[in-house]
Design a protein around this motif. Structure first.
Motif, mmCIF file in Angstrom:
data_model
loop_
_atom_site.group_PDB
_atom_site.id
_atom_site.type_symbol
_atom_site.label_atom_id
_atom_site.label_comp_id
_atom_site.label_asym_id
_atom_site.label_seq_id
_atom_site.Cartn_x
_atom_site.Cartn_y
_atom_site.Cartn_z
ATOM 1 N N PRO A 1 1.005 -1.115 0.276
ATOM 2 C CA PRO A 1 -0.029 0.349 -0.166
ATOM 3 C C PRO A 1 0.742 1.211 -0.073
ATOM 4 O O PRO A 1 0.788 2.061 -0.731
ATOM 5 C CB PRO A 1 -0.700 -0.435 1.576
ATOM 6 C CG PRO A 1 -1.320 -1.863 1.392
ATOM 7 C CD PRO A 1 0.865 -2.478 0.830
ATOM 8 N N GLU A 2 2.395 1.219 0.800
ATOM 9 C CA GLU A 2 2.615 2.416 0.576
ATOM 10 C C GLU A 2 3.266 2.496 -0.500
ATOM 11 O O GLU A 2 3.572 3.719 -1.011
ATOM 12 C CB GLU A 2 3.730 2.277 1.813
ATOM 13 C CG GLU A 2 3.213 2.509 3.452
ATOM 14 C CD GLU A 2 2.525 1.144 3.614
ATOM 15 O OE1 GLU A 2 3.294 0.052 2.787
ATOM 16 O OE2 GLU A 2 2.242 0.866 4.397
ATOM 17 N N SER A 3 3.648 1.794 -1.529
ATOM 18 C CA SER A 3 4.122 1.926 -2.790
ATOM 19 C C SER A 3 3.495 2.355 -3.731
ATOM 20 O O SER A 3 3.373 3.174 -4.505
ATOM 21 C CB SER A 3 5.136 0.742 -3.273
ATOM 22 O OG SER A 3 6.449 0.728 -2.455
ATOM 23 N N MET A 4 2.110 1.785 -3.660
ATOM 24 C CA MET A 4 0.978 2.223 -4.351
ATOM 25 C C MET A 4 0.515 3.809 -4.400
ATOM 26 O O MET A 4 0.287 5.010 -5.062
ATOM 27 C CB MET A 4 -0.446 1.032 -3.918
ATOM 28 C CG MET A 4 -1.579 1.591 -5.135
ATOM 29 S SD MET A 4 -2.884 0.256 -4.726
ATOM 30 C CE MET A 4 -3.460 0.834 -3.168
ATOM 31 N N HIS A 5 0.836 4.002 -3.084
ATOM 32 C CA HIS A 5 -0.143 5.524 -2.647
ATOM 33 C C HIS A 5 1.198 6.067 -3.387
ATOM 34 O O HIS A 5 0.891 7.495 -3.524
ATOM 35 C CB HIS A 5 -0.077 5.209 -0.561
ATOM 36 C CG HIS A 5 -1.896 5.023 -0.498
ATOM 37 N ND1 HIS A 5 -2.443 5.541 -0.557
ATOM 38 C CD2 HIS A 5 -1.736 3.945 -0.332
ATOM 39 C CE1 HIS A 5 -3.270 4.800 -0.137
ATOM 40 N NE2 HIS A 5 -3.074 4.281 0.167
ATOM 41 N N GLN A 6 2.994 6.489 -3.080
ATOM 42 C CA GLN A 6 4.032 7.135 -3.972
ATOM 43 C C GLN A 6 3.287 7.387 -4.804
ATOM 44 O O GLN A 6 3.207 8.005 -5.625
ATOM 45 C CB GLN A 6 4.454 6.067 -2.908
ATOM 46 C CG GLN A 6 6.361 6.935 -3.408
ATOM 47 C CD GLN A 6 6.100 9.014 -2.991
ATOM 48 O OE1 GLN A 6 5.563 8.854 -1.846
ATOM 49 N NE2 GLN A 6 6.211 9.588 -3.800
ATOM 50 N N PHE A 7 2.949 6.074 -5.786
ATOM 51 C CA PHE A 7 2.852 6.275 -7.160
ATOM 52 C C PHE A 7 1.346 7.349 -7.388
ATOM 53 O O PHE A 7 1.679 7.467 -8.347
ATOM 54 C CB PHE A 7 2.589 4.424 -7.268
ATOM 55 C CG PHE A 7 1.582 4.320 -8.589
ATOM 56 C CD1 PHE A 7 2.877 4.771 -10.075
ATOM 57 C CD2 PHE A 7 0.561 4.125 -9.272
ATOM 58 C CE1 PHE A 7 1.481 4.496 -11.040
ATOM 59 C CE2 PHE A 7 0.029 4.574 -10.238
ATOM 60 C CZ PHE A 7 0.591 4.040 -11.667
ATOM 61 N N TRP A 8 0.491 7.240 -6.880
ATOM 62 C CA TRP A 8 -0.659 8.078 -7.186
ATOM 63 C C TRP A 8 -0.651 9.576 -6.271
ATOM 64 O O TRP A 8 -0.538 10.491 -6.787
ATOM 65 C CB TRP A 8 -1.411 7.750 -5.715
ATOM 66 C CG TRP A 8 -2.625 8.743 -5.676
ATOM 67 C CD1 TRP A 8 -3.063 9.101 -4.874
ATOM 68 C CD2 TRP A 8 -3.300 8.678 -7.428
ATOM 69 N NE1 TRP A 8 -4.032 9.753 -5.233
ATOM 70 C CE2 TRP A 8 -4.233 9.845 -7.071
ATOM 71 C CE3 TRP A 8 -3.576 8.571 -8.482
ATOM 72 C CZ2 TRP A 8 -4.802 11.057 -7.844
ATOM 73 C CZ3 TRP A 8 -4.511 9.106 -9.414
ATOM 74 C CH2 TRP A 8 -4.997 9.929 -9.053
ATOM 75 N N ASN A 9 0.814 9.871 -5.394
ATOM 76 C CA ASN A 9 1.598 11.447 -5.398
ATOM 77 C C ASN A 9 2.225 11.651 -6.886
ATOM 78 O O ASN A 9 1.737 12.767 -6.472
ATOM 79 C CB ASN A 9 2.045 10.821 -3.876
ATOM 80 C CG ASN A 9 1.480 10.760 -2.433
ATOM 81 O OD1 ASN A 9 0.383 10.591 -2.987
ATOM 82 N ND2 ASN A 9 2.330 10.499 -1.730
ATOM 83 N N ASN A 10 3.115 10.417 -7.006
ATOM 84 C CA ASN A 10 3.425 11.110 -8.436
ATOM 85 C C ASN A 10 1.964 11.346 -9.267
ATOM 86 O O ASN A 10 2.605 12.197 -10.618
ATOM 87 C CB ASN A 10 4.219 9.718 -8.648
ATOM 88 C CG ASN A 10 5.507 9.625 -8.168
ATOM 89 O OD1 ASN A 10 5.923 10.508 -7.130
ATOM 90 N ND2 ASN A 10 5.916 8.226 -8.273
ATOM 91 N N ASN A 11 1.110 10.479 -9.447
ATOM 92 C CA ASN A 11 0.233 11.206 -10.534
ATOM 93 C C ASN A 11 -0.307 12.632 -9.899
ATOM 94 O O ASN A 11 -0.519 13.336 -10.850
ATOM 95 C CB ASN A 11 -1.121 10.389 -10.423
ATOM 96 C CG ASN A 11 -0.772 8.709 -11.485
ATOM 97 O OD1 ASN A 11 -0.655 8.818 -12.676
ATOM 98 N ND2 ASN A 11 0.186 7.737 -10.879
ATOM 99 N N MET A 12 -0.531 12.444 -8.811
ATOM 100 C CA MET A 12 -1.430 14.368 -8.909
ATOM 101 C C MET A 12 -0.073 14.924 -9.096
ATOM 102 O O MET A 12 -0.474 16.152 -9.228
ATOM 103 C CB MET A 12 -2.014 14.414 -6.371
ATOM 104 C CG MET A 12 -2.833 13.140 -6.994
ATOM 105 S SD MET A 12 -3.879 13.709 -4.661
ATOM 106 C CE MET A 12 -2.124 13.406 -3.990
ATOM 107 N N ALA A 13 1.163 15.015 -8.603
ATOM 108 C CA ALA A 13 2.033 15.772 -8.399
ATOM 109 C C ALA A 13 1.849 15.882 -9.868
ATOM 110 O O ALA A 13 2.482 17.191 -10.860
ATOM 111 C CB ALA A 13 3.359 15.463 -8.203
ATOM 112 N N PHE A 14 2.135 14.811 -11.023
ATOM 113 C CA PHE A 14 2.222 15.767 -13.012
ATOM 114 C C PHE A 14 0.491 16.501 -13.056
ATOM 115 O O PHE A 14 1.192 17.520 -13.633
ATOM 116 C CB PHE A 14 2.079 14.186 -13.436
ATOM 117 C CG PHE A 14 1.372 13.505 -14.103
ATOM 118 C CD1 PHE A 14 0.885 13.961 -14.512
ATOM 119 C CD2 PHE A 14 2.014 12.287 -13.247
ATOM 120 C CE1 PHE A 14 -0.122 12.832 -14.911
ATOM 121 C CE2 PHE A 14 1.237 11.120 -14.009
ATOM 122 C CZ PHE A 14 -0.376 11.520 -14.513
#
Length: 236
Positions: free
Chosen positions: A50-63
């Motif tokens: 879950p932590e990796s998935m949330h970081q992946f999602w944070n990258n989505n929000m960032a771009f």
């Protein structure tokens, strides 16, 4: 157990069948029986962290955030006739951040939170994503190549001095990828094994509310900031 979904927020929960039935037939937004956006057999849920998935999602929000800021800056300097190259530099910097953050999530495999490392290279994530976007996997691969080349050739080897906006692939596809990814991850989260009393949620729970609020905030801030500095002369 039965998976129910909140049609307003996208949140999902596993409930006992009788409880799910009551929720479904109540006046609440909770329901079941919708068409799943993912192929559940295409994932090894026990290997998704879950932590990796949330970081992946944070990258989505960032771009998404960086791309929308760059777009508003670009539109506003043209509308207001601003010639100060500091703002053009900020446009290029925002687009650069957008490309880099996108590449962290979808570009090259060696990125720590690339989708292949988060969901598994052999998972059905990219198939589910292409289906949600109504694109082929070849379409997504061509876009991936265009974005990674933009990062490697244009961004890495350009001084981006603010004289002109950097030329990059269009960002509509990238933003729609984030939108589709949100829809997929919302469905994946309830299926990931958790420790007792541990609950994972995706922030924001509703992508459309988030992006609408973001666009409103950007459009109400940037034009005023540009107007206030319109007559400021940049000394080289």
């Amino acid at each position: 157990m039965m998976l129910v979904r909140n049609t307003r927020t996208g949140e999902q929960l596993d409930l006992e069948g009788s409880v799910a039935e009551r929720w479904h037939h109540s006046c609440s937004p909770w329901t079941y029986g919708w068409k799943s956006k993912i192929n559940p057999t295409g994932y090894n849920f026990s290997e998704i962290e879950p932590e990796s998935m949330h970081q992946f999602w944070n990258n989505n929000m960032a771009f998404v955030r960086s791309a929308l800021i760059a777009r508003q800056l670009s539109a506003s300097i043209k509308e207001l006739g601003v010639t100060n190259i500091i703002w053009t530099q900020l446009i290029n910097s925002s687009y650069t951040t957008a490309v880099i953050e996108w590449c962290k999530a979808y570009g090259t495999n060696n990125e720590e939170f690339h989708w292949k490392k988060v969901f598994g290279e052999n998972s059905s994530f990219i198939t589910d994503l292409s289906w949600e976007l109504n694109l082929t996997k070849d379409d997504l691969e061509r876009y991936r190549v265009a974005m990674t080349e933009a990062r490697s050739k244009r961004i890495a080897h350009s001084n981006m001095d603010g004289e002109a906006e950097i030329k990059l692939p269009q960002f509509d596809t990238a933003i729609n990828m984030a939108r589709a990814t949100h829809a997929l991850v919302i469905e994946l989260i309830p299926r990931i094994p958790t420790e007792p009393n541990e609950i994972y949620r995706l922030n924001p729970p509703n992508f459309e509310s988030w992006i609408t609020h973001l666009q409103d905030s950007i459009s109400s801030t940037i034009p005023d900031a540009l107007a206030a500095t319109k007559n400021v002369v940049f000394e080289r």
